[in-house]
Design a protein around this motif. Sequence first.
Motif, mmCIF file in Angstrom:
data_model
loop_
_atom_site.group_PDB
_atom_site.id
_atom_site.type_symbol
_atom_site.label_atom_id
_atom_site.label_comp_id
_atom_site.label_asym_id
_atom_site.label_seq_id
_atom_site.Cartn_x
_atom_site.Cartn_y
_atom_site.Cartn_z
ATOM 1 N N PRO A 32 82.009 -20.629 -19.170
ATOM 2 C CA PRO A 32 81.313 -19.429 -19.652
ATOM 3 C C PRO A 32 81.258 -18.288 -18.642
ATOM 4 O O PRO A 32 80.738 -17.207 -18.971
ATOM 5 C CB PRO A 32 79.893 -19.947 -19.949
ATOM 6 C CG PRO A 32 80.030 -21.425 -20.118
ATOM 7 C CD PRO A 32 81.122 -21.807 -19.183
ATOM 8 N N PRO A 34 81.722 -14.974 -16.723
ATOM 9 C CA PRO A 34 82.266 -13.713 -17.242
ATOM 10 C C PRO A 34 83.701 -13.442 -16.822
ATOM 11 O O PRO A 34 84.434 -12.738 -17.538
ATOM 12 C CB PRO A 34 81.308 -12.659 -16.664
ATOM 13 C CG PRO A 34 80.020 -13.398 -16.452
ATOM 14 C CD PRO A 34 80.419 -14.786 -16.053
ATOM 15 N N ASP A 37 86.277 -14.294 -19.554
ATOM 16 C CA ASP A 37 86.329 -13.588 -20.831
ATOM 17 C C ASP A 37 87.743 -13.083 -21.085
ATOM 18 O O ASP A 37 88.351 -12.423 -20.227
ATOM 19 C CB ASP A 37 85.356 -12.416 -20.840
ATOM 20 C CG ASP A 37 83.895 -12.866 -20.837
ATOM 21 O OD1 ASP A 37 83.662 -14.076 -20.990
ATOM 22 O OD2 ASP A 37 83.007 -12.004 -20.673
ATOM 23 N N GLU A 40 90.656 -17.339 -22.824
ATOM 24 C CA GLU A 40 90.445 -18.593 -23.546
ATOM 25 C C GLU A 40 91.693 -19.096 -24.258
ATOM 26 O O GLU A 40 91.655 -20.154 -24.886
ATOM 27 C CB GLU A 40 89.319 -18.424 -24.571
ATOM 28 C CG GLU A 40 87.979 -18.107 -23.960
ATOM 29 C CD GLU A 40 87.756 -16.603 -23.768
ATOM 30 O OE1 GLU A 40 86.662 -16.221 -23.329
ATOM 31 O OE2 GLU A 40 88.690 -15.816 -24.061
ATOM 32 N N ALA A 51 85.889 -16.872 -29.776
ATOM 33 C CA ALA A 51 85.328 -16.667 -28.441
ATOM 34 C C ALA A 51 84.762 -15.256 -28.292
ATOM 35 O O ALA A 51 83.685 -15.057 -27.708
ATOM 36 C CB ALA A 51 86.390 -16.931 -27.374
ATOM 37 N N LYS A 55 80.460 -15.242 -27.531
ATOM 38 C CA LYS A 55 79.950 -14.848 -26.207
ATOM 39 C C LYS A 55 78.995 -13.652 -26.254
ATOM 40 O O LYS A 55 77.942 -13.676 -25.592
ATOM 41 C CB LYS A 55 81.117 -14.601 -25.261
ATOM 42 C CG LYS A 55 81.839 -15.890 -24.862
ATOM 43 C CD LYS A 55 82.877 -15.653 -23.788
ATOM 44 C CE LYS A 55 83.460 -16.977 -23.296
ATOM 45 N NZ LYS A 55 84.417 -16.792 -22.183
ATOM 46 N N ASP A 60 76.895 -19.789 -24.326
ATOM 47 C CA ASP A 60 77.760 -20.238 -23.239
ATOM 48 C C ASP A 60 78.899 -21.064 -23.836
ATOM 49 O O ASP A 60 78.659 -22.087 -24.488
ATOM 50 C CB ASP A 60 76.979 -21.083 -22.228
ATOM 51 C CG ASP A 60 75.984 -20.257 -21.428
ATOM 52 O OD1 ASP A 60 76.269 -19.065 -21.196
ATOM 53 O OD2 ASP A 60 74.918 -20.783 -21.053
ATOM 54 N N VAL A 61 80.129 -20.628 -23.601
ATOM 55 C CA VAL A 61 81.287 -21.199 -24.293
ATOM 56 C C VAL A 61 82.276 -21.779 -23.285
ATOM 57 O O VAL A 61 82.723 -21.083 -22.353
ATOM 58 C CB VAL A 61 81.989 -20.133 -25.163
ATOM 59 C CG1 VAL A 61 83.219 -20.724 -25.835
ATOM 60 C CG2 VAL A 61 81.019 -19.569 -26.196
#
Length: 507
Positions: A32, A34, A37, A40, A51, A55, A60-61
């Motif tokens: 998760p 940053p 980002d 993914e 995603a 987010k 939290d991914v």
Amino acid sequence: MLAIPASASAATYPDAVLLVSGFDTASPFTTPDPSCDGKEGPEWNPAGGIAKTLKPAGLDVFTAPVRQTGGSLLPPCSGPGELVPPDAVVIDSNGEADANGRALANLIGFLRDAYGLERLQIVGHSDGGLWSRSAITQDGAYAGVEVLSLTTLGTPHTGSLVADLAIQLNGGKCDFSNEIEQLICDGVVEVAQLMLKDLGEVATTELTNGFLTGWNPKQRIGSCPVTGIAGDGVGFDLAGFEYYTPNDGAVGLASALGEASRAIDGSTIPAPGIPNFRQGGTYDVVHGEVLDFLSAQNLLNTQAISDEVRDTVIVNASTTTPCNEGAGEREPGTTRLGLPLYRFDAPNRRGLLPRPDPGEFVAAQDGVGVKCGRTHLDRTIHRGDSRIQLFETFACDKRLRVTKSAGTAATASDKASLRGKAVLLDHAERNSVVLRVDGAVVRIKVRGAKVRKLRVTAWAGGRRQRLALDRKGSATLPDAGERTWLRIRARTKPGWVVSSANTTLSR
């Protein structure tokens, strides 16, 4: 994979979402943080993707590492001081369902140890949903973590028409003495080789209804919410046969929505038996990006679907009974499977196929057309590979003719070359097979017209073996691991063979 030194301080994520991509895909491990980002991978990060939607909602991914057989793993992404998982937790996207479930369970255990994970929600696309169910069953690998929910997108909970057809067409050696039977087998193998080339036999077999009918009862999941989202961008409405149509180009509506349905021979395709299964909606989209020649919108790039996943995850965060409460593999018992029998008809010297019965299909190579009378049939069911075409024949009451594609004239030499490039999947209306499996003993009964000869061949541990049936139709399965693939061939009258009723049995 190299781990960042454990001495560095790492963030903790007690509540998280894990995205699991599916069959024949590649996804990196991401956290998760940053800095991850947009990294993914292609499955989870398209415009309108999941995603990008989860987010910003403050969730939290993580993404699970998935690798195609023979391919390289996409570069992982983690924040400062965050650990990268070992290679043992990487999922083989063309591998066995339970082996991938074990890898996923080990990944959850890693997230517990390295990231302080306590409560998890899983989102699985395609096979990712099956691997997630297997991981929930194998929850001993992550004691202390509660799996609060599972959301699946286009998951073949009861199987896939694509896999069923591919396995039915995989006819083994062609060693018939009868010229017509030999021609049929040659045509079947030629088509089947294209269908199986990129998929792999193990993974394809485990997506069949025959395999999953035996696999589903062995998976345990608690009363947590399991949500199924489906696509119906391909096909046509046919009441009662939603296992086949409409579909998303790979998985039928009933399978993705966890419903019982009917096979083309009229037998029941049972529901997967998930206690608290909820339907999260049906959308006019296809399965994934591989089917972009059918539609630009798929289950992973449609904003309305991503919004539905986000809302589902937020609601399910308050789940009080986790999926893995009362999970664990069920005790082995007697499994009963009902299977249709088929034969495969190849075109005669004039390019003609028999008149089809309701529910029958023609499989043909790219560039080949099929006509009912003077009308070209449209491709209404798609495998997801433009090299293979599937034609439904429900509205045809005449003999079929194999030609070149619509708009292309066929010469006399073309007609001869087309004979091995199309087959009619002709289900035997008067016969079906019932299998009863109790441990290592299988009992086989063929219902319907009188059977003059019955041959059963087992593949296990890479070896093929003819099974000797006793007078009750019982035989002992070979002792070569947990899975055995059976091929059943019955002769009901001279010159007519009902062949290739296949299922994979898990002991």
